[in-house]
Design a protein around this motif. Structure first.
Motif, PDB file in Angstrom:
ATOM      1  N   VAL A 426       1.942  -4.125 -10.733  1.00  0.00           N
ATOM      2  CA  VAL A 426       2.033  -4.758 -12.053  1.00  0.00           C
ATOM      3  C   VAL A 426       2.606  -3.775 -13.077  1.00  0.00           C
ATOM      4  O   VAL A 426       3.417  -4.153 -13.939  1.00  0.00           O
ATOM      5  CB  VAL A 426       0.650  -5.279 -12.500  1.00  0.00           C
ATOM      6  N   LEU A 427       2.221  -2.523 -12.995  1.00  0.00           N
ATOM      7  CA  LEU A 427       2.754  -1.495 -13.896  1.00  0.00           C
ATOM      8  C   LEU A 427       4.266  -1.391 -13.767  1.00  0.00           C
ATOM      9  O   LEU A 427       4.997  -1.432 -14.757  1.00  0.00           O
ATOM     10  CB  LEU A 427       2.120  -0.142 -13.564  1.00  0.00           C
ATOM     11  N   ASN A 428       4.734  -1.256 -12.531  1.00  0.00           N
ATOM     12  CA  ASN A 428       6.164  -1.055 -12.322  1.00  0.00           C
ATOM     13  C   ASN A 428       6.989  -2.302 -12.609  1.00  0.00           C
ATOM     14  O   ASN A 428       8.176  -2.207 -12.932  1.00  0.00           O
ATOM     15  CB  ASN A 428       6.419  -0.571 -10.892  1.00  0.00           C
ATOM     16  N   LEU A 429       6.367  -3.467 -12.496  1.00  0.00           N
ATOM     17  CA  LEU A 429       7.068  -4.722 -12.811  1.00  0.00           C
ATOM     18  C   LEU A 429       6.854  -5.152 -14.255  1.00  0.00           C
ATOM     19  O   LEU A 429       7.231  -6.253 -14.643  1.00  0.00           O
ATOM     20  CB  LEU A 429       6.596  -5.820 -11.854  1.00  0.00           C
ATOM     21  N   LYS A 430       6.226  -4.284 -15.048  1.00  0.00           N
ATOM     22  CA  LYS A 430       6.024  -4.493 -16.479  1.00  0.00           C
ATOM     23  C   LYS A 430       5.217  -5.756 -16.771  1.00  0.00           C
ATOM     24  O   LYS A 430       5.505  -6.515 -17.702  1.00  0.00           O
ATOM     25  CB  LYS A 430       7.371  -4.553 -17.215  1.00  0.00           C
ATOM     26  N   GLY A 431       4.170  -5.967 -15.957  1.00  0.00           N
ATOM     27  CA  GLY A 431       3.321  -7.137 -16.147  1.00  0.00           C
ATOM     28  C   GLY A 431       2.376  -6.975 -17.321  1.00  0.00           C
ATOM     29  O   GLY A 431       2.076  -5.867 -17.774  1.00  0.00           O
ATOM     30  N   THR A 432       1.893  -8.092 -17.831  1.00  0.00           N
ATOM     31  CA  THR A 432       1.006  -8.109 -18.996  1.00  0.00           C
ATOM     32  C   THR A 432      -0.393  -8.578 -18.612  1.00  0.00           C
ATOM     33  O   THR A 432      -0.657  -8.955 -17.459  1.00  0.00           O
ATOM     34  CB  THR A 432       1.558  -9.043 -20.082  1.00  0.00           C
ATOM     35  N   VAL A 433      -1.290  -8.592 -19.574  1.00  0.00           N
ATOM     36  CA  VAL A 433      -2.662  -9.011 -19.346  1.00  0.00           C
ATOM     37  C   VAL A 433      -2.727 -10.452 -18.849  1.00  0.00           C
ATOM     38  O   VAL A 433      -3.623 -10.829 -18.087  1.00  0.00           O
ATOM     39  CB  VAL A 433      -3.506  -8.825 -20.631  1.00  0.00           C
ATOM     40  N   GLU A 434      -1.735 -11.249 -19.252  1.00  0.00           N
ATOM     41  CA  GLU A 434      -1.728 -12.654 -18.828  1.00  0.00           C
ATOM     42  C   GLU A 434      -1.625 -12.794 -17.310  1.00  0.00           C
ATOM     43  O   GLU A 434      -2.106 -13.779 -16.735  1.00  0.00           O
ATOM     44  CB  GLU A 434      -0.585 -13.408 -19.505  1.00  0.00           C
ATOM     45  N   TYR A 435      -0.987 -11.822 -16.655  1.00  0.00           N
ATOM     46  CA  TYR A 435      -0.864 -11.897 -15.190  1.00  0.00           C
ATOM     47  C   TYR A 435      -2.246 -11.954 -14.548  1.00  0.00           C
ATOM     48  O   TYR A 435      -2.502 -12.755 -13.651  1.00  0.00           O
ATOM     49  CB  TYR A 435      -0.090 -10.694 -14.649  1.00  0.00           C
ATOM     50  N   PHE A 436      -3.158 -11.115 -15.006  1.00  0.00           N
ATOM     51  CA  PHE A 436      -4.479 -11.049 -14.406  1.00  0.00           C
ATOM     52  C   PHE A 436      -5.321 -12.270 -14.764  1.00  0.00           C
ATOM     53  O   PHE A 436      -6.120 -12.742 -13.955  1.00  0.00           O
ATOM     54  CB  PHE A 436      -5.191  -9.773 -14.854  1.00  0.00           C
ATOM     55  N   VAL A 437      -5.126 -12.787 -15.967  1.00  0.00           N
ATOM     56  CA  VAL A 437      -5.883 -13.958 -16.399  1.00  0.00           C
ATOM     57  C   VAL A 437      -5.444 -15.203 -15.637  1.00  0.00           C
ATOM     58  O   VAL A 437      -6.269 -16.034 -15.233  1.00  0.00           O
ATOM     59  CB  VAL A 437      -5.703 -14.173 -17.923  1.00  0.00           C
ATOM     60  N   GLU A 438      -4.146 -15.335 -15.397  1.00  0.00           N
ATOM     61  CA  GLU A 438      -3.596 -16.559 -14.806  1.00  0.00           C
ATOM     62  C   GLU A 438      -3.433 -16.489 -13.293  1.00  0.00           C
ATOM     63  O   GLU A 438      -3.219 -17.512 -12.643  1.00  0.00           O
ATOM     64  CB  GLU A 438      -2.233 -16.856 -15.449  1.00  0.00           C
ATOM     65  N   ASN A 439      -3.522 -15.300 -12.712  1.00  0.00           N
ATOM     66  CA  ASN A 439      -3.290 -15.151 -11.274  1.00  0.00           C
ATOM     67  C   ASN A 439      -4.514 -15.554 -10.472  1.00  0.00           C
ATOM     68  O   ASN A 439      -5.643 -15.528 -10.959  1.00  0.00           O
ATOM     69  CB  ASN A 439      -2.917 -13.699 -10.954  1.00  0.00           C
ATOM     70  N   THR A 440      -4.282 -15.932  -9.205  1.00  0.00           N
ATOM     71  CA  THR A 440      -5.366 -16.296  -8.294  1.00  0.00           C
ATOM     72  C   THR A 440      -5.520 -15.209  -7.250  1.00  0.00           C
ATOM     73  O   THR A 440      -4.544 -14.816  -6.602  1.00  0.00           O
ATOM     74  CB  THR A 440      -5.058 -17.636  -7.596  1.00  0.00           C
ATOM     75  N   PHE A 441      -6.743 -14.706  -7.087  1.00  0.00           N
ATOM     76  CA  PHE A 441      -7.038 -13.685  -6.093  1.00  0.00           C
ATOM     77  C   PHE A 441      -7.885 -14.293  -4.982  1.00  0.00           C
ATOM     78  O   PHE A 441      -8.640 -15.235  -5.211  1.00  0.00           O
ATOM     79  CB  PHE A 441      -7.799 -12.517  -6.731  1.00  0.00           C
ATOM     80  N   ASN A 442      -7.752 -13.767  -3.776  1.00  0.00           N
ATOM     81  CA  ASN A 442      -8.601 -14.223  -2.681  1.00  0.00           C
ATOM     82  C   ASN A 442     -10.072 -14.086  -3.072  1.00  0.00           C
ATOM     83  O   ASN A 442     -10.459 -13.150  -3.774  1.00  0.00           O
ATOM     84  CB  ASN A 442      -8.337 -13.390  -1.421  1.00  0.00           C
ATOM     85  N   TYR A 443     -10.872 -15.041  -2.577  1.00  0.00           N
ATOM     86  CA  TYR A 443     -12.300 -15.043  -2.892  1.00  0.00           C
ATOM     87  C   TYR A 443     -13.085 -15.138  -1.590  1.00  0.00           C
ATOM     88  O   TYR A 443     -12.779 -16.006  -0.754  1.00  0.00           O
ATOM     89  CB  TYR A 443     -12.645 -16.229  -3.793  1.00  0.00           C
ATOM     90  N   PRO A 444     -14.070 -14.318  -1.351  1.00  0.00           N
ATOM     91  CA  PRO A 444     -14.487 -13.198  -2.217  1.00  0.00           C
ATOM     92  C   PRO A 444     -13.794 -11.890  -1.812  1.00  0.00           C
ATOM     93  O   PRO A 444     -13.740 -11.549  -0.641  1.00  0.00           O
ATOM     94  CB  PRO A 444     -15.984 -13.114  -1.935  1.00  0.00           C
TER      95      PRO A 444
END
Length: 498
Positions: A426-444
């Motif tokens: 995310v750092l290298n692709l210049k991602g923002t806080v919205e990426y983490f809020v809107e993204n879906t991660f495997n659970y659990p």
């Protein structure tokens, strides 16, 4: 027959990557290795052995299950040094086999012997039988790595007073240990032996440790060490180390405190392994710690055609960055285009618990005057953390208030060195806080901590107005590069890591 396009001295991470890169560009390559087998310090005494020792200690001790079954839980009641060494030898054999196969299929020649400069283009190689051969290279890359610093006032004996190389050969596990040096190597071994229930005391003249890591992460890490009864004597210098008649060792610090212990590990710094290279014959000169100065973009020394990469050039002294340095140096040396690496690279400390970091720390944000907000997640807040029985573990994200970009990710806890790569991308692709809020991660998963930390920061920052575009990155939002070894940030980290 003895003329090459590139001669590489050393087969560690930088040397092997450089040799294979040049060979893939159809160049004639020779690797010179003075050790018994290829692989260098990384394979035989450094990166791979220490990480293998760590994994073996955690598995046999049942460390990861103690959150469920209590501190007395063990997988193997009596763990011996031979138990640790058995798995280590299997791992090392595999690493050497893989490397030899890589050299063979890429047609990289390698010779065992000690190399030294005859001229700036010619190396003399002394073989085991005493024979001397000379080889000439259009370019020469020095990837000789480092060895432990061994001051005269420490009575090393290889049994009770050791350096980090000798520690791998111990015959029995000590009941108590003093580690002199709170750098990365000292802390890694101190926490590994603590996990094996050795009573560990760490001594360092600096009042703080791991200063290049985000302060909040270090504070959490320090709390965990003290919680399991590790003694941290920071701001105190070991003035005298002496072996006692009963086989134990006495360590006296400048505060007057005296510690009697079964074993002392001296891990206060390393030296570049350049003293046998006859650098003067090539017009080269090393600094007081045996390191070589290079152009941070090409890794060429002050002598045209001679390059250096890896630990021998200093910070960051990571296997991962050494590989990249070797690759870049090889491409430059043979006249190929070398692309600039990504700006952000991860730093991993394989202690117990792990620490990994990428990007700017909160202290660096303040120094640069960048308005920022942080988001925090604790592993116990995730379902996966509960499943694993984790009571500890912390992930911290740092965002620019102006651009909302992620500028730093810092983790302490189980799997930190794996988890950090999500933040690195995310750092290298210049991602923002919205990426983490809107993204879906495997659970659990523990990766859910990114969403928790992102939401924590997003709640503090406030939602971005729909009509307001996200600002483009400002120059201040860039971090140091792998090759930018002389920037202010890197200078600070170099000093802290010594």
């Amino acid at each position: 027959m003895n003329q090459y396009d590139l001669i590489v001295v050393g087969s560690g991470p930088a040397g092997r990557r450089a040799a294979i890169q040049a060979a893939k560009l159809d160049r004639k390559v020779l690797v010179i290795e003075q050790g018994r087998r290829v692989g260098g310090v990384s394979v035989h005494t450094g990166t791979i052995p220490s990480k293998t020792l760590r994994e073996t200690a955690l598995n046999l001790s049942g460390w990861r299950e103690r959150g469920f079954y209590g501190r007395a839980y063990r997988v193997k009641e009596e763990i011996s040094a031979e138990d640790l060494r058995r798995r280590l030898l299997i791992t090392l054999d595999h690493e050497v086999e893989v490397l030899e196969h890589q050299f063979a299929r890429n047609r990289v020649q390698h010779i065992r012997g000690k190399a030294s400069f005859a001229t700036n283009e010619t190396l003399a190689i002394v073989k085991d039988d005493g024979d001397i051969m000379h080889v000439t290279g259009k370019s020469i890359l020095l990837a000789v790595g480092t060895r432990p610093f061994r001051p005269d006032y420490i009575p090393f004996d290889g049994k009770t007073v050791l350096d980090s190389d000798e520690l791998l050969e111990i015959e029995e596990l000590p009941r108590s240990m003093v580690v002199i040096g709170a750098g990365v190597i000292g802390i890694e071994y101190a926490t590994i032996f603590s996990a094996l229930d050795t009573a560990v005391t760490v001594i360092d003249p600096k009042s703080t440790m791991l200063d290049f890591i985000d302060k909040e992460i270090v504070e959490d890490f320090t709390y965990q060490l003290r919680d399991r009864n590790m003694k941290l004597l920071l701001g105190q210098k070991a003035e005298k180390v002496e072996r006692l008649p009963d086989g134990k060792v006495s360590v006296t610090v400048d505060s007057g405190r005296r510690i009697v212990t079964d074993m002392v590990l001296f891990a206060a710094g390393r030296m570049g392994a350049t003293d046998t290279l006859n650098l003067a014959a090539a017009g080269l000169e090393a600094d007081s710690r045996g390191r070589l100065r290079v152009n941070p973009e090409t890794f060429e020394t002050n002598v045209p055609g001679i390059y250096a990469a890896g630990d021998v050039v200093g910070f960051p002294s990571l296997a991962s960055t050494s590989m990249e340095q070797g690759r870049i140096a090889a491409r430059v040396a043979v006249g190929a285009i070398a692309k600039e690496p990504q700006k952000y690279f991860p730093y991993g400390i394989y202690a117990v618990p792990e620490i990994s970091t990428c990007g700017l720390t909160e202290e660096e944000m303040k120094e640069r005057g960048i308005p920022y907000e942080c988001g925090i997640a604790r592993f116990r807040e995730t379902s996966r953390g509960h499943i694993m029985g984790l009571d500890t573990g912390l992930l911290k994200l740092i965002f620019s208030l102006k651009t909302r970009r992620l500028l730093g990710v810092h983790i302490v806890g189980e799997g930190a060195t794996e988890l950090v790569h999500i933040g690195q991308a995310v750092l290298n692709l210049k991602g923002t806080v919205e990426y983490f809020v809107e993204n879906t991660f495997n659970y659990p998963t523990l990766a859910e901590a990114y969403k928790i930390a992102g939401l924590d920061a997003w709640n503090r920052m406030g939602e971005l107005p729909k009509e307001a575009p996200i600002a483009t990155a400002q120059p201040l939002d860039t971090a140091t590069t792998v090759t930018g070894a002389e920037t202010a940030t890197t200078e600070k980290k170099k000093a802290a890591s010594k």
